[in-house]
Design a protein around this motif. Structure first.
Motif, PDB file in Angstrom:
ATOM      1  N   VAL A 121      43.791  52.441  60.370  1.00 21.82           N
ATOM      2  CA  VAL A 121      42.956  51.682  59.431  1.00 21.82           C
ATOM      3  C   VAL A 121      41.786  51.034  60.160  1.00 21.82           C
ATOM      4  O   VAL A 121      40.654  51.027  59.662  1.00 21.82           O
ATOM      5  CB  VAL A 121      43.796  50.626  58.681  1.00 21.82           C
ATOM      6  CG1 VAL A 121      42.901  49.705  57.847  1.00 21.82           C
ATOM      7  CG2 VAL A 121      44.816  51.313  57.778  1.00 21.82           C
ATOM      8  N   ALA A 122      42.038  50.505  61.341  1.00 24.22           N
ATOM      9  CA  ALA A 122      40.956  49.906  62.121  1.00 24.22           C
ATOM     10  C   ALA A 122      39.893  50.950  62.450  1.00 24.22           C
ATOM     11  O   ALA A 122      38.684  50.687  62.339  1.00 24.22           O
ATOM     12  CB  ALA A 122      41.512  49.288  63.402  1.00 24.22           C
ATOM     13  N   ARG A 173      34.403  43.213  52.559  1.00 26.77           N
ATOM     14  CA  ARG A 173      35.575  43.329  53.422  1.00 26.77           C
ATOM     15  C   ARG A 173      35.280  44.189  54.652  1.00 26.77           C
ATOM     16  O   ARG A 173      35.688  43.852  55.765  1.00 26.77           O
ATOM     17  CB  ARG A 173      36.716  43.949  52.614  1.00 26.77           C
ATOM     18  CG  ARG A 173      38.050  44.043  53.333  1.00 26.77           C
ATOM     19  CD  ARG A 173      38.759  42.705  53.420  1.00 26.77           C
ATOM     20  NE  ARG A 173      39.020  42.163  52.106  1.00 26.77           N
ATOM     21  CZ  ARG A 173      40.093  42.458  51.371  1.00 26.77           C
ATOM     22  NH1 ARG A 173      40.989  43.297  51.852  1.00 26.77           N
ATOM     23  NH2 ARG A 173      40.271  41.898  50.199  1.00 26.77           N
ATOM     24  N   ILE A 174      34.576  45.278  54.448  1.00 31.27           N
ATOM     25  CA  ILE A 174      34.373  46.230  55.534  1.00 31.27           C
ATOM     26  C   ILE A 174      33.381  45.716  56.563  1.00 31.27           C
ATOM     27  O   ILE A 174      33.384  46.160  57.720  1.00 31.27           O
ATOM     28  CB  ILE A 174      33.913  47.599  54.955  1.00 31.27           C
ATOM     29  CG1 ILE A 174      34.491  48.751  55.804  1.00 31.27           C
ATOM     30  CG2 ILE A 174      32.398  47.716  54.931  1.00 31.27           C
ATOM     31  CD1 ILE A 174      35.958  48.889  55.687  1.00 31.27           C
ATOM     32  N   MET A 175      32.528  44.778  56.173  1.00 34.91           N
ATOM     33  CA  MET A 175      31.514  44.275  57.095  1.00 34.91           C
ATOM     34  C   MET A 175      31.988  43.068  57.896  1.00 34.91           C
ATOM     35  O   MET A 175      31.195  42.419  58.577  1.00 34.91           O
ATOM     36  CB  MET A 175      30.235  43.929  56.325  1.00 34.91           C
ATOM     37  CG  MET A 175      29.559  45.122  55.672  1.00 34.91           C
ATOM     38  SD  MET A 175      29.180  46.485  56.832  1.00 34.91           S
ATOM     39  CE  MET A 175      27.905  45.707  57.842  1.00 34.91           C
ATOM     40  N   ASP A 232      50.174  53.693  52.955  1.00 39.12           N
ATOM     41  CA  ASP A 232      49.365  53.437  51.762  1.00 39.12           C
ATOM     42  C   ASP A 232      47.969  52.957  52.147  1.00 39.12           C
ATOM     43  O   ASP A 232      46.964  53.394  51.573  1.00 39.12           O
ATOM     44  CB  ASP A 232      50.028  52.374  50.886  1.00 39.12           C
ATOM     45  CG  ASP A 232      51.281  52.872  50.195  1.00 39.12           C
ATOM     46  OD1 ASP A 232      52.050  53.621  50.824  1.00 39.12           O
ATOM     47  OD2 ASP A 232      51.496  52.499  49.036  1.00 39.12           O
ATOM     48  N   ASP A 233      47.912  52.056  53.121  1.00 39.53           N
ATOM     49  CA  ASP A 233      46.620  51.508  53.537  1.00 39.53           C
ATOM     50  C   ASP A 233      45.747  52.575  54.178  1.00 39.53           C
ATOM     51  O   ASP A 233      44.525  52.608  53.956  1.00 39.53           O
ATOM     52  CB  ASP A 233      46.839  50.353  54.523  1.00 39.53           C
ATOM     53  CG  ASP A 233      47.432  49.119  53.872  1.00 39.53           C
ATOM     54  OD1 ASP A 233      47.316  48.985  52.631  1.00 39.53           O
ATOM     55  OD2 ASP A 233      48.006  48.283  54.591  1.00 39.53           O
ATOM     56  N   TRP A 253      43.478  45.904  58.326  1.00 33.29           N
ATOM     57  CA  TRP A 253      44.276  46.437  59.418  1.00 33.29           C
ATOM     58  C   TRP A 253      45.080  45.334  60.074  1.00 33.29           C
ATOM     59  O   TRP A 253      44.588  44.225  60.309  1.00 33.29           O
ATOM     60  CB  TRP A 253      43.394  47.092  60.479  1.00 33.29           C
ATOM     61  CG  TRP A 253      44.183  47.529  61.689  1.00 33.29           C
ATOM     62  CD1 TRP A 253      45.086  48.536  61.746  1.00 33.29           C
ATOM     63  CD2 TRP A 253      44.158  46.943  62.985  1.00 33.29           C
ATOM     64  NE1 TRP A 253      45.634  48.635  63.010  1.00 33.29           N
ATOM     65  CE2 TRP A 253      45.075  47.666  63.796  1.00 33.29           C
ATOM     66  CE3 TRP A 253      43.446  45.885  63.563  1.00 33.29           C
ATOM     67  CZ2 TRP A 253      45.297  47.369  65.138  1.00 33.29           C
ATOM     68  CZ3 TRP A 253      43.666  45.587  64.898  1.00 33.29           C
ATOM     69  CH2 TRP A 253      44.584  46.314  65.678  1.00 33.29           C
ATOM     70  N   ALA A 254      46.339  45.641  60.352  1.00 33.66           N
ATOM     71  CA  ALA A 254      47.188  44.759  61.140  1.00 33.66           C
ATOM     72  C   ALA A 254      47.913  45.636  62.142  1.00 33.66           C
ATOM     73  O   ALA A 254      48.322  46.762  61.827  1.00 33.66           O
ATOM     74  CB  ALA A 254      48.193  44.016  60.265  1.00 33.66           C
ATOM     75  N   ARG A 255      48.078  45.152  63.349  1.00 35.61           N
ATOM     76  CA  ARG A 255      48.741  45.952  64.380  1.00 35.61           C
ATOM     77  C   ARG A 255      50.138  46.322  63.915  1.00 35.61           C
ATOM     78  O   ARG A 255      50.923  45.470  63.496  1.00 35.61           O
ATOM     79  CB  ARG A 255      48.817  45.179  65.696  1.00 35.61           C
ATOM     80  CG  ARG A 255      49.497  45.988  66.804  1.00 35.61           C
ATOM     81  CD  ARG A 255      49.439  45.270  68.142  1.00 35.61           C
ATOM     82  NE  ARG A 255      50.238  45.959  69.142  1.00 35.61           N
ATOM     83  CZ  ARG A 255      49.881  47.053  69.791  1.00 35.61           C
ATOM     84  NH1 ARG A 255      48.698  47.587  69.534  1.00 35.61           N
ATOM     85  NH2 ARG A 255      50.666  47.611  70.680  1.00 35.61           N
TER      86      ARG A 255
END
Length: 674
Positions: A216-217, A250-252, A300-301, A557-559
């Motif tokens: 995701v990152a 969100r993306i920025m 899903d993400d 994103w989360a690790r």
């Protein structure tokens, strides 16, 4: 001597290759590629070429069995059906669980869905999609409308840019890999992103190895580069999407800046920038993904983020572009289409929609109604309740699945099934789940049935019977119809042929509207939905949402990767290989290879391990064994093992699906067995 060739569909992956079975004196003896299929054009992979070898295996189930005094004994069909009907009648709908299979036809699955909801009155129905592609379904419904591949296999060859993520395509789906190579030969830019150094990435123009769990990152970072440089498709976004403003905010975020993403993923800023430029400048970009994304936490993400990237660049609904989830098993798309899901009837019509529920109830004509308009339990929920021994699920009907072996933990799966009071297994082999069965029904295999199945590109194709079932084995749908008759529902299961069942499917399934059993029998089959403009590309004019627009749904994103420690310094994963498929019950009857564990050369040298040595992997509470294979296809400090071997699952072995809900890999230590 009577010799003939019978065209049918390969029983393994979701590519849906056509093949011809060589039949000598009424018995399948070999396989030949079928040249007229638009899917495989006369080519087959190693699995397809060996697919006939298990058909007449001496291990096939040939007669019904009932457990008497702790032992399965052969009985007549009459006794087995009556015994099963009498026992199933004693349970409440909420106490019953049903598992069906992507290995059987659309018709078999439809009949099982009708049996579960009409005869057993339960929505507790699911299949192995839950452990492989469940994360594909809802994100694609939410973003686009349909949970399916938006383009076609042949269309991939016309792409200007291809991104493969989480799929070793050249080994898992070799015939789809041919389309990638063709596109590359025609000038397409090919990007392969994977934590492992795979054969699929060996020919890539840009091979990206990223840290496990940072998908995701990486994708969000690519999208921020696109937005920062003004490379997005503003016209497409304005005309055909909604939710862009919230997505953009969100993306920025600074977390998705080039340098930050590079640190989070281990990918150089130059590679991220190059990927963003190629994807956004392509006339058509296809993104291909598979179980390397969908079988793990945060799947899903990742899929939602892939959808956002394709919307951002306008790469949906046109030639050479789209999202291509590669379905792992031959009819996993069809099983989903047929409503082998706790929340859907056929064609993704929700069971809790009053109008839909009423339509099925009226069509099926069960005098006391069908299962209520509420979502049932999925397979993971059923297994969780069984593992905790809550008493909620007491009986289970398993058709064409082997959940004891395919579950995350073999020892836990065995304990789980020991809590059931009554188990019915319907299959072609006496598998590990049958060890817990009270009744075993012998079913036919792919070479012994007609019907249809739906491949990864929504192509509905015909199976054709090449030989009679072995022994007393029966068609899956016929077994269910006979059992329904014993339970008082003969009128609801009146069919005589697969074609009659298919006609009912078409009548009840809008996405299959316009199909006929004869027409799907053509070499090219038919893709859903049937439209005048053709079905190779979904969403050419509008999306299958209420307002016809796609939705941006940003993901954070989360690790997700558990850290190694000095005690457990390696990361471990499992997956497929080219010679075997799924739990390997069929392929191990065709191709014999030993289990192996892949180790990086530098790690092997440090540990004193040589090619062919017997080694064991130890997690915090499990031990796995196999033969060392030294290869630089994996990163240093990682190990990999195929997931198809029952011997590899002995004792307390885990599969990749048993990892923590948000984990991709698990820390382990490895040593040579002296």
């Amino acid at each position: 001597m009577d010799v003939r060739l019978v065209r049918t569909i390969c029983p393994y992956c979701g590519t849906g290759c056509s093949l011809s079975l060589a039949v000598v004196n009424g018995q399948v003896r070999g396989v030949h590629p079928y040249p007229r299929s638009p899917v495989n054009a006369g080519k087959l992979c190693a699995r397809g070429l060996s697919s006939a070898e298990f058909v007449n295996s001496p291990d096939r189930l040939t007669r019904p069995m009932i457990r008497k005094n702790g032992t399965l004994e052969t009985v007549s069909w009459e006794e087995a059906l009556a015994y099963t009907a009498d026992h199933l009648k004693t349970y409440l709908p909420s106490e019953l669980g049903v598992l069906s299979s992507p290995r059987v036809s659309n018709e078999d699955n439809y009949v099982m869905m009708k049996f579960a909801r009409g005869v057993l009155k339960t929505n507790n129905i699911d299949h192995c999609e839950r452990l492989s592609h469940t994360s594909t379904v809802q994100p694609l419904i939410d973003s686009f409308g349909y949970p399916a591949m938006t383009n076609s296999i042949a269309d991939i060859a016309g792409s200007d840019c291809i991104l493969v993520l989480g799929s070793n395509v050249f080994r898992q789906f070799p015939l789809i890999g041919r389309a990638i190579i063709t596109a590359q030969q025609n000038g397409a830019k090919y990007i392969c992103a994977d934590p492992r150094k795979t054969f699929t990435g060996s020919t890539a123009d840009l091979a990206i190895q990223f840290y496990h769990g940072s998908d995701v990152a990486l994708l969000n970072g690519i999208m921020q580069v696109i937005c920062t440089n003004g490379w997005e498709d503003a016209g497409f976004i304005a005309a055909r999407t909604e939710g862009y403003a919230a997505f953009y905010d969100r993306i920025m975020q600074p977390a998705y800046g080039l340098d930050q993403v590079s640190k989070a993923t281990g990918v150089s800023p130059e590679a991220i920038l190059q990927a963003a430029e190629w994807i956004s400048s392509a006339k058509g970009c296809s993104i291909i993904y598979s179980t390397g994304v969908t079988k793990f936490g945060a799947g899903d993400d990742v899929i939602q983020t892939i959808a956002d990237l394709q919307l951002l660049t306008g790469n949906v609904g046109k030639k050479g572009a789209g999202m291509s989830p590669l379905r792992g098993q031959n009819n996993i798309q069809g099983a989903c289409d047929m409503g082998i899901l706790p929340e859907y009837f056929t064609g993704y019509q929700r069971v809790d929609d009053p109008k839909v529920h009423a339509a099925f109830s009226q069509e099926w004509k069960f005098s006391e109604g069908i299962a209520g308009p509420i979502r049932g339990l999925d397979s993971t929920e059923m297994m969780d309740r069984l593992q905790k021994n809550t008493g909620e699920i007491k009986a289970m009907y398993v058709l064409g699945e082997n959940p004891v072996l395919s579950g995350p933990d073999l020892a836990e799966s065995r304990e789980t099934f020991s809590h059931l009071e009554f188990v019915v297994v319907q299959d072609i082999f006496l598998n590990e789940t049958a060890e817990f069965a009270d009744v075993v029904f012998p079913a036919v295999c792919f070479a012994e049935r007609d019907g249809t199945q739906t491949n990864t590109e929504r192509r509905v194709q015909r199976l054709q019977k090449a030989q009679d079932g072995v022994g007393e084995a029966k068609q899956d749908w016929k077994i269910l119809a006979l059992l329904a008759e014993k339970m008082g529902y003969a009128e609801q299961f009146p069919w005589k042929t697969y074609g009659e069942i298919f006609a009912e499917i078409v009548r009840m399934t809008p996405i299959y509207a316009g199909m006929t059993y004869d027409e799907v029998g053509r070499p090219e089959g038919m893709q859903w939905p049937v439209t005048e403009a053709g079905s190779e590309q979904l969403y050419a004019e509008r999306f299958a949402t209420a307002n016809g627009k796609a939705r941006f749904i940003p993901a954070e994103w989360a690790r997700t990767c558990e850290n190694t420690t000095p005690e457990f310094p390696f990361l471990f994963s499992m997956g497929r290989c080219i010679f075997h498929w799924d739990t390997g019950k069929m392929t191990r009857s065709s191709t014999q290879t030993a289990n192996w564990i892949e180790i990086h050369p530098e790690d092997a040298q440090e540990l004193g391990i040589a090619e062919g040595d017997e080694v064991e992997i130890e997690t915090k509470d499990k031990i796995l064994c196999g033969t060392a294979r030294i290869t630089d296809e994996i990163l240093e400090k990682t190990v990999f093992m195929p997931s198809h071997y029952v011997d590899a699952q002995s004792s307390d072995l885990i599969q990749n699906t048993s990892l923590d809900a948000a984990a991709r890999m698990q820390p382990v230590r490895i040593r040579k067995i002296i």
